[in-house]
Design an enzyme around this catalytic site. Structure first.
Site, PDB file in Angstrom:
ATOM      1  N   PHE A  34      13.075 -23.461 -27.404  1.00 22.98           N
ATOM      2  CA  PHE A  34      12.604 -24.853 -27.265  1.00 22.98           C
ATOM      3  C   PHE A  34      11.083 -24.900 -27.462  1.00 22.98           C
ATOM      4  CE2 PHE A  34      11.241 -28.332 -24.170  1.00 22.98           C
ATOM      5  CZ  PHE A  34      11.256 -29.293 -25.152  1.00 22.98           C
ATOM      6  N   THR A  35      10.365 -24.098 -26.700  1.00 25.12           N
ATOM      7  CA  THR A  35       8.906 -24.023 -26.894  1.00 25.12           C
ATOM      8  C   THR A  35       8.467 -22.632 -27.347  1.00 25.12           C
ATOM      9  OG1 THR A  35       8.693 -23.606 -24.525  1.00 25.12           O
ATOM     10  CG2 THR A  35       8.285 -25.856 -25.277  1.00 25.12           C
ATOM     11  N   GLY A  36       9.388 -21.681 -27.299  1.00 25.22           N
ATOM     12  CA  GLY A  36       9.045 -20.323 -27.721  1.00 25.22           C
ATOM     13  C   GLY A  36       9.161 -20.176 -29.226  1.00 25.22           C
ATOM     14  N   ILE A  61      25.601 -16.351 -18.371  1.00 18.84           N
ATOM     15  CA  ILE A  61      25.644 -15.208 -19.288  1.00 18.84           C
ATOM     16  C   ILE A  61      25.863 -13.958 -18.447  1.00 18.84           C
ATOM     17  CG2 ILE A  61      23.127 -14.842 -19.273  1.00 18.84           C
ATOM     18  CD1 ILE A  61      23.426 -14.157 -22.333  1.00 18.84           C
ATOM     19  N   GLY A 100      23.211 -15.869  -9.964  1.00 18.56           N
ATOM     20  CA  GLY A 100      24.608 -15.423 -10.019  1.00 18.56           C
ATOM     21  C   GLY A 100      24.724 -14.104 -10.759  1.00 18.56           C
ATOM     22  N   TYR A 143       9.487 -31.182 -13.347  1.00 15.50           N
ATOM     23  CA  TYR A 143       8.959 -29.814 -13.342  1.00 15.50           C
ATOM     24  C   TYR A 143       8.669 -29.352 -11.906  1.00 15.50           C
ATOM     25  CZ  TYR A 143       5.950 -25.854 -14.651  1.00 15.50           C
ATOM     26  OH  TYR A 143       5.392 -24.603 -14.805  1.00 15.50           O
TER      27      TYR A 143
HETATM   28  P1  NAD Z   1       6.311 -21.530 -22.701  1.00 17.12           P
HETATM   29  O1  NAD Z   1       6.776 -22.922 -22.927  1.00 17.12           O
HETATM   30  O2  NAD Z   1       5.478 -20.889 -23.759  1.00 17.12           O
HETATM   31  O3  NAD Z   1       7.541 -20.554 -22.422  1.00 17.12           O
HETATM   32  C1  NAD Z   1       8.767 -20.982 -21.901  1.00 17.12           C
HETATM   33  C2  NAD Z   1       9.874 -20.265 -22.677  1.00 17.12           C
HETATM   34  O4  NAD Z   1      11.143 -20.627 -22.097  1.00 17.12           O
HETATM   35  C3  NAD Z   1       9.933 -20.700 -24.149  1.00 17.12           C
HETATM   36  O5  NAD Z   1      10.091 -19.567 -24.961  1.00 17.12           O
HETATM   37  C4  NAD Z   1      11.149 -21.609 -24.213  1.00 17.12           C
HETATM   38  O6  NAD Z   1      11.739 -21.650 -25.492  1.00 17.12           O
HETATM   39  C5  NAD Z   1      12.048 -20.985 -23.147  1.00 17.12           C
HETATM   40  N1  NAD Z   1      13.029 -21.917 -22.578  1.00 17.12           N
HETATM   41  C6  NAD Z   1      12.810 -23.173 -22.098  1.00 17.12           C
HETATM   42  N2  NAD Z   1      13.949 -23.701 -21.648  1.00 17.12           N
HETATM   43  C7  NAD Z   1      14.924 -22.773 -21.843  1.00 17.12           C
HETATM   44  C8  NAD Z   1      16.330 -22.731 -21.599  1.00 17.12           C
HETATM   45  N3  NAD Z   1      16.954 -23.792 -21.064  1.00 17.12           N
HETATM   46  N4  NAD Z   1      17.013 -21.621 -21.941  1.00 17.12           N
HETATM   47  C9  NAD Z   1      16.394 -20.553 -22.505  1.00 17.12           C
HETATM   48  N5  NAD Z   1      15.063 -20.535 -22.765  1.00 17.12           N
HETATM   49  C10 NAD Z   1      14.347 -21.624 -22.445  1.00 17.12           C
HETATM   50  O7  NAD Z   1       5.544 -21.547 -21.306  1.00 17.12           O
HETATM   51  P2  NAD Z   1       4.757 -20.404 -20.517  1.00 17.12           P
HETATM   52  O8  NAD Z   1       3.397 -20.913 -20.234  1.00 17.12           O
HETATM   53  O9  NAD Z   1       4.929 -19.087 -21.180  1.00 17.12           O
HETATM   54  O10 NAD Z   1       5.550 -20.404 -19.129  1.00 17.12           O
HETATM   55  C11 NAD Z   1       6.523 -19.425 -18.799  1.00 17.12           C
HETATM   56  C12 NAD Z   1       6.956 -19.601 -17.352  1.00 17.12           C
HETATM   57  O11 NAD Z   1       5.833 -19.502 -16.472  1.00 17.12           O
HETATM   58  C13 NAD Z   1       7.605 -20.958 -17.061  1.00 17.12           C
HETATM   59  O12 NAD Z   1       8.684 -20.792 -16.178  1.00 17.12           O
HETATM   60  C14 NAD Z   1       6.509 -21.737 -16.372  1.00 17.12           C
HETATM   61  O13 NAD Z   1       7.005 -22.708 -15.489  1.00 17.12           O
HETATM   62  C15 NAD Z   1       5.767 -20.625 -15.633  1.00 17.12           C
HETATM   63  N6  NAD Z   1       4.370 -21.011 -15.378  1.00 17.12           N
HETATM   64  C16 NAD Z   1       3.447 -20.992 -16.394  1.00 17.12           C
HETATM   65  C17 NAD Z   1       2.145 -21.403 -16.117  1.00 17.12           C
HETATM   66  C18 NAD Z   1       1.070 -21.388 -17.173  1.00 17.12           C
HETATM   67  O14 NAD Z   1      -0.040 -21.821 -16.886  1.00 17.12           O
HETATM   68  N7  NAD Z   1       1.282 -20.883 -18.372  1.00 17.12           N
HETATM   69  C19 NAD Z   1       1.794 -21.840 -14.833  1.00 17.12           C
HETATM   70  C20 NAD Z   1       2.783 -21.864 -13.863  1.00 17.12           C
HETATM   71  C21 NAD Z   1       4.055 -21.441 -14.134  1.00 17.12           C
END
Ligand code: NAD
Ligand code: UDP
Length: 317
Positions: A34-36, A61, A100, A143
């Site tokens: 989605f965002t990766g 899974i 799980g 969120y």
């Molecule tokens: P990001 O959006 O780059 O990474 C999130 C990843 O999760 C993406 O690759 C996306 O495709 C994947 N994803 C989203 N929904 C999904 C789903 N339903 N099934 C499978 N994959 C899914 O964001 P990030 O900054 O790398 O954040 C990663 C984690 O760290 C998140 O859980 C976020 O809440 C947490 N976090 C990040 C920050 C920050 O400042 N970067 C701060 C607090 C918490």
């Protein structure tokens, strides 16, 4: 060990893949993209210790693994508000599925929670003991409340089913591999500055954030995962606090940009200030961030410069 990283193709998840593979582990990277981006992990394709699975964690899974770094969830307000119902499902159903799985295969699971569980905090700096000040019905709630429920699920599976859990609360983290269209402040300002476009400050720019470079977070996460008898939650962040205006000035200065500053309305429920108290991480994990904002910004600017040179995508920000 065989380690599952949910959200492994995302910004932070891909750095975790790098670190755990270089530590000699087998890594399963699971992502729905989605965002990766596959670009974040293609350098591992061909490594026999690396596997990539396209999967959405709202579906169960079954995998044989020893540890789960549960990082799947959009983290930028722009992306988590794009489909807020899906964001809540990802946090709630996704975390139930990972718990799980951990229960079934007896794996240790760590949740990437967030400073957003503190909401717009009335206590400053924020310690883990603070319960937060969160609007349950606003545009950030999918969120914030999603992650709060995810934390509840972690603790209840731990108490009820003896699942081996860990919770980290991550504060604003930045670095290479943030997406060009990520929408968070560091990548927005850098991309705008590199294109000599106006820097978009929301509100008056006096709100504060404390910015942590991604390798510091990865180090803290790995330490937390591998310590025994400590569930958390634990704050992982850099306590050096800056106003958003200071950040804008720093980025303009470091890029030598001709950008002007453009003030836009402040989004709903935007927290006024945020700074982690990291004494618990210091005491329990012997961890402290080491990368100064200026040094981390320089590395991130280099990354975006390279990306913009090689990219056809010109007008995201
Ligand atoms: P990001 O959006 O780059 O990474 C999130 C990843 O999760 C993406 O690759 C996306 O495709 C994947 N994803 C989203 N929904 C999904 C789903 N339903 N099934 C499978 N994959 C899914 O964001 P990030 O900054 O790398 O954040 C990663 C984690 O760290 C998140 O859980 C976020 O809440 C947490 N976090 C990040 C920050 C920050 O400042 N970067 C701060 C607090 C918490
Ligand atoms: N922000 C800004 N301009 C931007 C993007 C964000 O001024 O182009 C502000 C935003 O309003 C917030 C801060 O920067 O006050 C951090 O925003 P971000 O989305 O990076 O993270 P979060 O609000 O979740 O901490």
């Amino acid at each position: 060990m065989r380690i599952l990283i949910t959200g492994g193709a995302g910004f932070i998840g891909s750095h975790l893949c790098d670190r755990l593979l270089s530590d000699g582990h087998e890594v399963i990277c699971l992502d729905n993209f989605f965002t990766g981006s596959k670009n974040n992990i293609t350098h591992h394709i061909g490594n026999s210790r690396f596997e990539l699975i396209r999967h959405d964690i709202i579906q169960p899974i079954l995998l044989e693994i020893d540890q789960i770094y549960h990082f799947a969830c959009p983290a930028s307000p722009v992306h988590y508000q794009y489909n807020p119902v899906k964001t809540t499902k990802t946090s709630v159903m996704g975390t139930i599925n990972m718990l799980g799985l951990a229960k079934r295969v007896n794996a240790r699971v760590m949740l990437a929670s967030t400073s957003e569980v503190y909401g717009d905090p009335k206590v400053h700096p924020q310690t883990e003991a603070y319960w937060g000040h969160v609007n349950p019905i606003g545009s950030r709630s999918c969120y914030d409340e999603g992650k709060r429920v995810a934390e509840t699920l972690m603790m209840d599976y731990h108490r009820q089913n003896k699942v081996d859990v860990k919770i980290i609360r991550i504060f604003n983290t930045y670095g290479p591999r943030m997406a060009l269209n990520d929408g968070r402040v560091v990548s927005n300002f850098i991309v705008q500055a590199l294109k000599n476009k106006p820097i978009t400050i929301y509100g008056d720019g006096q709100q504060t954030r404390s910015f942590q470079y991604v390798t510091d977070l990865v180090e803290g996460s790995v330490k937390m995962m591998n310590i025994n008898n400590f569930v958390g939650p634990v704050n992982l962040g850099n306590p050096d606090e800056f106003t958003i205006k200071e950040l804008a000035e720093m980025v303009v200065d470091l890029t030598g940009s001709a950008s002007s500053i453009k003030y836009l309305p402040l989004p709903q429920d935007d927290p006024v200030q945020r700074q982690p108290d990291i004494s618990l991480a210091g005491k329990k994990l012997k961890w402290t961030p080491v990368i100064k904002l200026k040094d981390g910004l320089e590395k991130t600017i280099d990354y975006f410069e390279m990306l913009l040179k090689n990219s056809n995508i010109k007008d995201y920000v």
